[in-house]
Design a protein around this motif. Structure first.
Motif, PDB file in Angstrom:
ATOM      1  N   TYR A  44       0.996  -1.275  -0.116  1.00  0.00           N
ATOM      2  CA  TYR A  44       0.116   0.166  -0.209  1.00  0.00           C
ATOM      3  C   TYR A  44       1.120   1.274   0.205  1.00  0.00           C
ATOM      4  O   TYR A  44       0.261   2.464  -1.018  1.00  0.00           O
ATOM      5  N   HIS A  45       2.052   1.368   0.920  1.00  0.00           N
ATOM      6  CA  HIS A  45       2.221   2.564   1.353  1.00  0.00           C
ATOM      7  C   HIS A  45       3.316   2.566  -0.343  1.00  0.00           C
ATOM      8  O   HIS A  45       3.910   3.651  -1.291  1.00  0.00           O
ATOM      9  N   TRP A  46       4.274   2.107  -0.988  1.00  0.00           N
ATOM     10  CA  TRP A  46       5.017   1.651  -2.326  1.00  0.00           C
ATOM     11  C   TRP A  46       4.072   2.020  -3.026  1.00  0.00           C
ATOM     12  O   TRP A  46       4.107   3.303  -4.038  1.00  0.00           O
ATOM     13  N   GLU A  90      -7.390   9.916  -5.602  1.00  0.00           N
ATOM     14  CA  GLU A  90      -8.076   9.559  -6.078  1.00  0.00           C
ATOM     15  C   GLU A  90      -8.128   8.084  -5.862  1.00  0.00           C
ATOM     16  O   GLU A  90      -9.419   7.309  -6.276  1.00  0.00           O
ATOM     17  N   VAL A  91      -7.354   7.078  -6.312  1.00  0.00           N
ATOM     18  CA  VAL A  91      -7.166   5.846  -6.217  1.00  0.00           C
ATOM     19  C   VAL A  91      -7.113   4.934  -5.248  1.00  0.00           C
ATOM     20  O   VAL A  91      -6.498   3.773  -5.435  1.00  0.00           O
ATOM     21  N   LYS A  92      -6.614   5.265  -4.362  1.00  0.00           N
ATOM     22  CA  LYS A  92      -5.754   5.074  -2.576  1.00  0.00           C
ATOM     23  C   LYS A  92      -6.639   3.739  -2.624  1.00  0.00           C
ATOM     24  O   LYS A  92      -6.849   2.632  -2.128  1.00  0.00           O
ATOM     25  N   VAL A  93      -8.613   3.971  -2.801  1.00  0.00           N
ATOM     26  CA  VAL A  93      -9.261   3.038  -2.775  1.00  0.00           C
ATOM     27  C   VAL A  93      -9.336   1.412  -3.686  1.00  0.00           C
ATOM     28  O   VAL A  93      -8.887   0.616  -2.501  1.00  0.00           O
ATOM     29  N   GLU A  94      -8.751   1.616  -4.593  1.00  0.00           N
ATOM     30  CA  GLU A  94      -9.290   0.666  -5.728  1.00  0.00           C
ATOM     31  C   GLU A  94      -7.751   0.010  -5.368  1.00  0.00           C
ATOM     32  O   GLU A  94      -8.000  -0.995  -5.309  1.00  0.00           O
ATOM     33  N   VAL A  95      -6.322   1.168  -5.182  1.00  0.00           N
ATOM     34  CA  VAL A  95      -5.443   0.494  -4.547  1.00  0.00           C
ATOM     35  C   VAL A  95      -5.483  -0.662  -3.828  1.00  0.00           C
ATOM     36  O   VAL A  95      -4.462  -1.596  -3.967  1.00  0.00           O
ATOM     37  N   MET A  96      -6.377   0.114  -2.654  1.00  0.00           N
ATOM     38  CA  MET A  96      -6.418  -1.188  -1.577  1.00  0.00           C
ATOM     39  C   MET A  96      -7.444  -2.621  -1.518  1.00  0.00           C
ATOM     40  O   MET A  96      -6.769  -3.755  -1.148  1.00  0.00           O
ATOM     41  N   ARG A  97      -8.645  -2.082  -2.573  1.00  0.00           N
ATOM     42  CA  ARG A  97      -8.861  -3.182  -2.969  1.00  0.00           C
ATOM     43  C   ARG A  97      -8.548  -4.050  -3.430  1.00  0.00           C
ATOM     44  O   ARG A  97      -8.412  -5.485  -3.553  1.00  0.00           O
ATOM     45  N   GLY A  98      -7.299  -3.968  -4.315  1.00  0.00           N
ATOM     46  CA  GLY A  98      -6.194  -4.930  -5.166  1.00  0.00           C
ATOM     47  C   GLY A  98      -5.380  -5.589  -4.224  1.00  0.00           C
ATOM     48  O   GLY A  98      -4.746  -6.733  -4.453  1.00  0.00           O
ATOM     49  N   ASP A 129      -6.997   6.144  13.156  1.00  0.00           N
ATOM     50  CA  ASP A 129      -7.348   6.039  11.477  1.00  0.00           C
ATOM     51  C   ASP A 129      -8.944   6.182  11.610  1.00  0.00           C
ATOM     52  O   ASP A 129      -9.654   5.348  11.764  1.00  0.00           O
ATOM     53  N   ASP A 130      -9.527   7.131  11.736  1.00  0.00           N
ATOM     54  CA  ASP A 130     -11.064   7.550  11.445  1.00  0.00           C
ATOM     55  C   ASP A 130     -11.274   7.027   8.942  1.00  0.00           C
ATOM     56  O   ASP A 130     -12.679   7.617   8.834  1.00  0.00           O
ATOM     57  N   PHE A 131     -10.358   6.769   8.484  1.00  0.00           N
ATOM     58  CA  PHE A 131     -10.222   6.740   7.297  1.00  0.00           C
ATOM     59  C   PHE A 131     -10.682   5.179   7.426  1.00  0.00           C
ATOM     60  O   PHE A 131     -11.591   4.446   6.346  1.00  0.00           O
ATOM     61  N   TRP A 132      -9.603   4.184   7.222  1.00  0.00           N
ATOM     62  CA  TRP A 132      -9.406   3.097   7.179  1.00  0.00           C
ATOM     63  C   TRP A 132     -10.038   2.661   8.156  1.00  0.00           C
ATOM     64  O   TRP A 132     -10.356   1.364   7.884  1.00  0.00           O
ATOM     65  N   GLY A 133      -9.932   3.260   9.279  1.00  0.00           N
ATOM     66  CA  GLY A 133     -10.472   2.175  10.600  1.00  0.00           C
ATOM     67  C   GLY A 133     -11.962   3.082  11.313  1.00  0.00           C
ATOM     68  O   GLY A 133     -12.535   4.004  10.522  1.00  0.00           O
ATOM     69  N   TRP A 134     -12.176   2.745  12.499  1.00  0.00           N
ATOM     70  CA  TRP A 134     -13.464   3.386  12.513  1.00  0.00           C
ATOM     71  C   TRP A 134     -13.330   4.878  13.901  1.00  0.00           C
ATOM     72  O   TRP A 134     -13.549   5.542  14.230  1.00  0.00           O
TER      73      TRP A 134
END
Length: 164
Positions: A44-46, A90-98, A129-134
């Motif tokens: 993810y960070h890469w 704009e792309v981080k959610v789709e990157v994480m999904r992959g 983290d209130d984006f990826w977590g609660w």
């Protein structure tokens, strides 16, 4: 049903305990974009940085790929935040999904644990983290949990194809 930590009959908190396997810090290596990453956190960070991106001294992606731990990869991603690729938000959610899909595809144990969550809501119990977590107020977006639940639905559909 076995419950751990904050888990309930309706919710699974996977920041630690029984379902830590769903955490990006869990030690499941994966092939991603032609490279072997020690954890999904590394991958993810890469992805935050463009190929060849340097801080003037080192190749940022190479440093993250070779980070000693998921925590180190996380810190590096933060350290070089000003160098992130311009489209990252704009792309981080789709990157994480992959990345999550790759992790599940490459590790049968991860798939089994994900499916073992049943229909419970998956929550990354991150107090930071209130984006990826609660998040600190337990009202965050829980995007990582939402992505895992979507993947769980996909895996179930693949396991039992519906009549057409």
């Amino acid at each position: 049903m076995e419950l751990h930590g904050l888990d309930t009959e309706h919710e699974v908190f996977f920041y630690e305990q029984e379902f830590y396997v769903l955490s990006n810090f869990s030690a499941f290596s994966l092939m991603w974009q032609g490279h072997r990453f020690p954890t999904s956190e590394h991958a993810y960070h890469w992805e935050k940085f463009s190929p060849g991106q340097t801080d003037g001294k080192v190749d940022v992606r190479a440093e993250i790929l070779n980070a000693r731990s998921a925590h180190d990869a996380f810190k590096m991603g933060r350290q070089w935040g000003s160098l992130r690729r311009p489209d990252w938000d704009e792309v981080k959610v789709e990157v994480m999904r992959g990345i999550l899909r790759a992790k599940a595809d490459q590790h049968e144990y991860v798939r089994r644990k994900l499916l073992a969550t049943g229909d419970r809501t998956l929550i990354e119990n991150s107090w930071r983290d209130d984006f990826w977590g609660w998040g600190p107020n337990r009202d965050g977006q829980n995007m990582l949990g939402r992505l895992w639940m979507a993947l769980r639905t996909e895996l179930r559909a693949q396991a039992s194809p519906q009549d057409t």
